[in-house]
Enzyme design. Structure first.
Site, mmCIF file in Angstrom:
data_model
loop_
_atom_site.group_PDB
_atom_site.id
_atom_site.type_symbol
_atom_site.label_atom_id
_atom_site.label_comp_id
_atom_site.label_asym_id
_atom_site.label_seq_id
_atom_site.Cartn_x
_atom_site.Cartn_y
_atom_site.Cartn_z
ATOM 1 N N CYS A 131 0.828 -1.202 0.000
ATOM 2 C CA CYS A 131 0.000 0.000 0.000
ATOM 3 C C CYS A 131 0.872 1.266 0.000
ATOM 4 O O CYS A 131 1.403 1.620 -1.043
ATOM 5 C CB CYS A 131 -0.999 -0.036 1.148
ATOM 6 S SG CYS A 131 -2.397 1.044 0.824
ATOM 7 N N GLU A 183 -1.492 -8.928 3.112
ATOM 8 C CA GLU A 183 -1.349 -9.512 4.458
ATOM 9 C C GLU A 183 -2.692 -9.906 5.073
ATOM 10 O O GLU A 183 -2.738 -10.718 5.989
ATOM 11 C CB GLU A 183 -0.588 -8.554 5.386
ATOM 12 C CG GLU A 183 -1.314 -7.280 5.784
ATOM 13 C CD GLU A 183 -1.067 -6.110 4.832
ATOM 14 O OE1 GLU A 183 -0.746 -6.350 3.647
ATOM 15 O OE2 GLU A 183 -1.222 -4.953 5.278
ATOM 16 N N HIS A 203 -3.547 -4.813 0.284
ATOM 17 C CA HIS A 203 -2.955 -5.379 1.508
ATOM 18 C C HIS A 203 -3.007 -6.911 1.453
ATOM 19 O O HIS A 203 -3.929 -7.511 2.017
ATOM 20 C CB HIS A 203 -3.721 -4.878 2.731
ATOM 21 C CG HIS A 203 -3.506 -3.441 3.029
ATOM 22 N ND1 HIS A 203 -2.459 -2.989 3.792
ATOM 23 C CD2 HIS A 203 -4.195 -2.346 2.647
ATOM 24 C CE1 HIS A 203 -2.508 -1.670 3.879
ATOM 25 N NE2 HIS A 203 -3.555 -1.257 3.186
HETATM 26 N N1 GLN Z 1 -1.836 6.747 2.926
HETATM 27 C C1 GLN Z 1 -2.015 6.038 1.705
HETATM 28 C C2 GLN Z 1 -3.389 6.242 1.105
HETATM 29 O O1 GLN Z 1 -4.290 6.650 1.785
HETATM 30 C C3 GLN Z 1 -1.721 4.563 1.899
HETATM 31 C C4 GLN Z 1 -2.723 3.875 2.771
HETATM 32 C C5 GLN Z 1 -2.214 2.575 3.346
HETATM 33 O O2 GLN Z 1 -1.027 2.289 3.335
HETATM 34 N N2 GLN Z 1 -3.114 1.770 3.860
HETATM 35 O O3 GLN Z 1 -3.598 5.975 -0.044
#
Ligand code: GLN
Length: 550
Positions: A387, A518, A516
């Site tokens: 992410c 994970e 994600h």
């Molecule tokens: N801050 C970033 C976004 O909002 C990544 C979010 C995250 O890593 N879950 O897109």
């Protein structure tokens, strides 16, 4: 009709109530019952999504996009099944729906009161979740510790359910027995008090699970039986273990599933064993060859202590993948702030076989993470960005390979000259209206992989589904400029509008994913990208610089 097992905590938090609940589910599932698990969080927040991970730990995202407590992750990993929004509730969520119903005249003009209407709404949700998942047995973990003001209405709901159907509702208390260093002896008194406190809420536990550094001895078992009003065989020893995945096996050493089933009046099904699970635990215990992984993050510190809970799913995914590769994962935390204060420190990363930058928000520690990614890219150390880790890898590539000096995300620098990561269109209005709760791009979305990508090799198929939690995305205006310099857009949304995976093909392993992974890794079903990452790290350990680190 589902049977219900409430799991409540005594003495203190953090003793593994979530893992105990998941493990109880596991041993009952291994006996052939359909099991589901519910988590109740007593705080007023409607969900975990608006909380800082250092406050609350990881925010776990479900398939259907709920932002929940990390224990839902434990349930998914242990039960090897998806858990949905209906299985998570908070005080905020309960009150929100009662107030909503009241405004819609659904209480037919009655005076709406905390008791019974709040417990009734809790019960309605518990039953609905059980019905939805067609569970024979529903485990309900009540967050917090007995005696706290916050969870009293949930205990009240549990009591009311038991009153109506005493044979279908059971209570298990997970308690803690300290062994104070100065005394050197295991003490039962705090647990005795906790049982009394639970009694005063009208609840008598059926079982006491005794968490402690050591196994429970016979003398203390007898004592807890007498003072806790529980048969000695229902006082269960639950000592610390090397791996959380051992817990179900330990419970079965005390025949816990048999005892639970008998008390619930369920017909004993032919006993299935925990064969695969035991094999996994044996592997976890026997692997010797290490791979060293650096997790470069920032949500580690809580006062003077380090909190690994913020990234628990990433850590578990690394373990699952390592065991699948027959290696032992050694995971170390690197605080990205430190690379900002002292840029030369980044060289310590040569001691690792793989580097991960997990998800995150805001600008603190960002430049440090970008330095770590640059080091991984330039020194050919396996890199996996999750992410934010994908977005920052894109920024690093834009700055240092495509020479777009000011490349940044508009999350960090709204007026940057090269916004290679920018806000998603659908998010603009939500942020302008300050609608932060449960409004990110959340839950499972499909993605199509490029045939020649590393990701395609890992998954072995073209179309995948993964869970998301973000507001920003790869800016399509930079697709050409970055791909010309060697960045591969390895995964796109089916309409090709969103970049979901970036890779650097010439690198040992350099993969950044907008999602994600994970949240989808399970011990018996390790995630393909984590498996591929660890495979590269293992190779790196053999031939790369990390093997000559000593
Ligand atoms: N801050 C970033 C976004 O909002 C990544 C979010 C995250 O890593 N879950 O897109």
């Amino acid at each position: 009709m589902s049977k219900y097992i409430f799991v409540v905590g005594g003495v203190m938090s953090g003793v593994g109530k979530g893992v105990a609940s998941a493990s109880i589910g596991k041993i009952l599932q291994a006996r052939g019952y359909k099991v589901t698990a519910i988590k109740i969080d007593p705080y007023v927040n409607v969900d975990a999504g608006t909380m800082n991970p250092t406050e609350h730990g990881e925010v776990f995202v479900t398939e259907d996009g709920d932002e929940t407590d990390q224990d839902i992750g434990n349930y998914e990993r242990f039960l090897n099944q998806d858990i949905y929004r209906a299985n998570y509730m908070t005080t905020g969520r309960i009150y929100e729906s009662v107030i909503h119903k009241e405004r819609n005249l659904e209480y037919n003009g009655k005076c709406v009161e905390v008791v019974p209407h709040i417990p009734e709404e809790i019960i309605r949700r518990i039953k609905k979740a059980a019905l939805k998942s067609k569970a024979d047995i529903t485990i309900i973990e009540v967050g917090g510790t007995v005696g706290e003001y916050q969870n009293i209405l949930f205990l009240e709901a549990a009591r009311m359910m038991h009153l109506k159907n005493p044979l279908d509702v059971q209570f298990i208390m997970v308690s803690y027995l300290p062994i104070p260093g100065t005394i050197g002896e295991m003490k039962t008194k705090p647990t005795q008090y906790a049982i009394r406190t639970l009694n005063s809420a009208g609840i008598q536990p059926d079982f006491i699970l005794c968490r402690s550094a050591k196994p429970l001895d016979e003398k203390r078992r007898q004592k807890l039986s007498v003072f806790g009003n529980v048969l000695p065989q229902d006082v269960i020893s639950a000592p610390d273990v090397d791996s959380i995945y051992e817990v179900p096996i330990n419970f079965e050493k005390e025949n816990l599933s048999q005892k639970i089933i008998a008390k619930l009046g369920l017909k004993a099904k032919p006993k299935k064993d925990l064969g695969d699970w035991k094999k996994l635990v044996r592997t976890a215990k026997s692997v010797k060859k290490e791979v060293k992984i650096a997790m470069v993050g920032k949500y580690f510190a809580t006062g003077a202590f380090i909190l690994a809970d913020s990234y628990i799913s990433v850590i578990e995914s690394l373990k699952h993948a390592a065991w699948a590769n027959k290696v032992k994962p050694v995971i170390e935390w690197v605080n990205s702030d430190e690379y900002e204060k002292n840029p030369a420190k980044v060289k310590e990363l040569k001691n690792y076989d793989g580097i991960i930058v997990p998800g995150g928000f805001g600008s603190r520690g960002i430049e440090g993470k970008i330095k770590a990614i640059k080091y991984a890219r330039e020194n050919n150390i396996p890199y996996f960005g999750l992410c934010y880790g994908m977005q920052l890898a894109t920024i690093e590539f834009a700055r240092n390979v495509a020479k777009l000096k000011d490349a940044n995300s508009t999350e960090i620098k709204p007026k940057t000259k090269h916004p290679v990561i920018h806000i998603m269109e659908e998010q603009v209005e939500k942020l302008a209206k300050k609608q932060y709760g449960n409004t990110m791009r959340l839950g499972s979305y499909p993605c199509v992989l490029a045939k020649k990508s590393r990701s395609f090799i890992a998954y072995g198929k073209k179309r995948i589904d993964e869970r998301h939690r973000h507001r920003y995305e790869f800016n399509n205006a930079y697709r050409d400029r970055l791909t010309k310099k060697g960045l591969l857009l390895a995964g796109l949304s089916p309409d090709k509008k969103l970049v979901e995976i970036v890779e650097i093909p010439k690198h040992k392993f350099f993969v950044g994913v907008q999602f994600h992974p994970e949240f989808r890794s399970r011990p018996l079903n390790p995630h393909p990208l984590f498996v591929e990452f660890i495979k590269s790290a293992k190779k790196h350990a053999k031939g790369g610089s990390a093997s000559s680190r000593k």
